[in-house]
Design a protein around this motif. Structure first.
Motif: not given
Length: 507
Positions: A197-204, A239-243
């Motif tokens: 999930r961390f990866l998902k936000y970064l890649r988004t 999205l960065f905050d979510l990551a």
């Protein structure tokens, strides 16, 4: 007379808060009793419910005290049992009384169960060999998990040193993918999901086209909410905050889980326990295991207050979640039915239920807070809901926002919280102030009503109710959550309970 010293109480308590809360209960005990043979200490303690809680400590087995309490908490032992220990420590007077019949029945039940278990073990062929093999496999798994956490720690240090923003660089991609795959090999599927999930936000954040899709395809109301705190269309910041939140969870697990696993090896006990880290690492509970550690209740009657379905794109899985109230205790918990996309045609999905379920055996999943925990049952007898049931449900509602806001804050601030706390409370009115929908209690305290997602169905339903009587002097069931953009606790309204119906805003 038996007693406890301070160190013993602290070692038995599930956490420091339980010790603090138990210590404060001295004046709440209205009765303190002990059996003539000194094998049982019990009493009545005033609580938040209408009736006093009956709490006891059973010393029938020397060195293995059994704690029981009629309160709805799933902490073990609960604060009332800890409070009773402090009463014994301080040498309070305990009047002599007969052992209650329900305790005698429970003792007999335990004795019969142990006798049956002993006979089963006696009749089982080569039990020692099976036990040894199973224990060795579990020990090997725990050691492998610790290796995986060491690997995670190294990468967490790299990310911390470089900064999360630098991790958006393509140079990290291959390393991320390799680690995500390896975490599964180290028996850490739970940690693997957090990392994915961390990866998902970064890649988004990196995928500008995907961000454009968010802007173009999500409802305008959702984008407007993001823009309030992220102006100039900086959805990337959201999205960065979510990551960062997912990274915080990973760091928490990496630190706490290592100590947890090392202690299991030191104690030579690698079996499942009621620590929430067991599930966070990816452990899966069997119902019989929950029953063995006492996380169950016989003869429960539940009514569903709300139902919702969610989709997790990282796990590629649907979750059907129902929030249920126990009409005997007022405790609110939830069921969760998981359906992976790949198995969709093989798994029966849950749906809204509008009656009441009478359940022989109800099981509870471990939760440090003891509230709003996941529950599960295998079968039930379904009955129609009547007016008396609804009135009883209303009687459990908190009288004001102040009554639930403190426990909500304590639970929502937990690092591994799923950011949802079920609340049931009386309100004076619900109204619209400028662009906000607000609920106000009888004390004049207000709290914002808004969905915890881009789906505005519940708010749209609330604003289109057929009569104004629904919006004043009723009971509201909702999910309290912390809104990071507004930096405050909000409530997603789910149902309104009147004298004769449970009106769901979404189902």
């Amino acid at each position: 007379m038996r007693t406890f010293d301070e160190q013993a109480i602290v070692s038995i308590a599930p956490n420091a808060n339980a010790v603090t809360n138990g210590r404060k209960l001295g004046n709440s005990f209205v009765k303190r009793m002990k059996s003539e043979d000194d094998s049982l200490y019990f009493g009545e303690c005033k609580g938040s419910g209408k009736s006093n809680y009956i709490v006891s400590i059973d010393f029938e087995k020397e060195g293995e005290p059994v704690f029981r309490c009629t309160c709805p908490s799933r902490q073990f032992p609960c604060k009332h049992a800890i409070g009773l220990m402090f009463e014994m420590k301080e040498g309070k007077d305990f009047e002599t009384a007969d052992i209650p019949q329900d305790i005698i029945d429970k003792r007999n039940k335990i004795e019969a169960k142990e006798k049956k278990k002993a006979e089963k073990e006696k009749n089982t062929e080569k039990p020692k060999k099976t036990s040894t093999v199973s224990k060795a496999a579990k020990t090997k798994k725990v050691k492998k998990q610790i290796e995986g956490l060491d690997l995670l720690k190294d990468l967490m240090n790299q990310i911390t040193n470089a900064g999360v923003a630098a991790c958006v660089d393509a140079a990290f991609d291959k390393k991320y993918d390799e680690l995500a795959k390896q975490l599964g090999d180290f028996y850490l599927p739970g940690v693997q999901i957090y990392f994915k999930r961390f990866l998902k936000y970064l890649r988004t954040i990196k995928n500008s086209q995907f961000i454009e899709d968010i802007k173009n395809n999500y409802p305008k109301s959702y984008i407007d909410e993001i823009r309030k705190d992220y102006p100039n269309d900086h959805i990337e910041e959201h999205l960065f905050d979510l990551a960062v939140k997912e990274l915080t969870k990973l760091r928490y697990i990496e630190k706490r889980a290592r100590d947890y696993l090392l202690k299991k090896l030191e104690s030579d006990d690698t079996n499942p326990d009621d620590n929430i880290l067991y599930e966070a690492l990816g452990g899966v509970w069997k119902l019989e295991e929950l029953g063995e550690i006492g996380l169950k209740k016989d003869n429960a009657v539940l009514v569903e207050l709300s139902f919702l379905s969610e989709f997790d794109s990282v796990k590629e899985e649907y979750t059907d979640k129902g929030y249920w109230i126990d009409i005997d205790s007022g405790e609110i918990n939830y069921t969760a039915n998981y359906c992976p996309v790949k198995a969709k045609k093989y798994i029966q999905r849950d749906d809204s239920f509008f009656g009441k379920k009478c359940i022989d055996k109800l099981y509870f999943y471990p939760a440090n807070d003891g509230e709003n925990t996941r529950i599960r049952f295998e079968s039930s007898k379904d009955e129609d809901l009547d007016i008396s049931d609804i009135k009883k449900i209303k009687s459990f509602a908190k009288k004001s926002i102040s009554e639930f806001i403190k426990p909500a804050k304590n639970i929502l601030k937990a690092t591994l919280s799923d950011n949802a706390y079920a609340v049931l409370f009386e309100f004076k009115k619900i109204g619209q102030y400028e662009e906000d929908i607000v609920v106000e209690d009888t004390e004049g305290k207000q709290i914002l009503l808004k969905p915890n997602s881009h789906d505005s169905t519940v708010i749209d339903s609330l604003l289109s109710l057929p009569g104004k009587n629904y919006l004043s002097n009723q009971v509201l069931f909702g999910l309290a959550y912390y809104d990071g953009r507004l930096r405050q606790i909000c409530i997603e309204p789910r149902s309104i309970i009147t004298d004769d119906e449970i009106l769901r805003l979404a189902y």
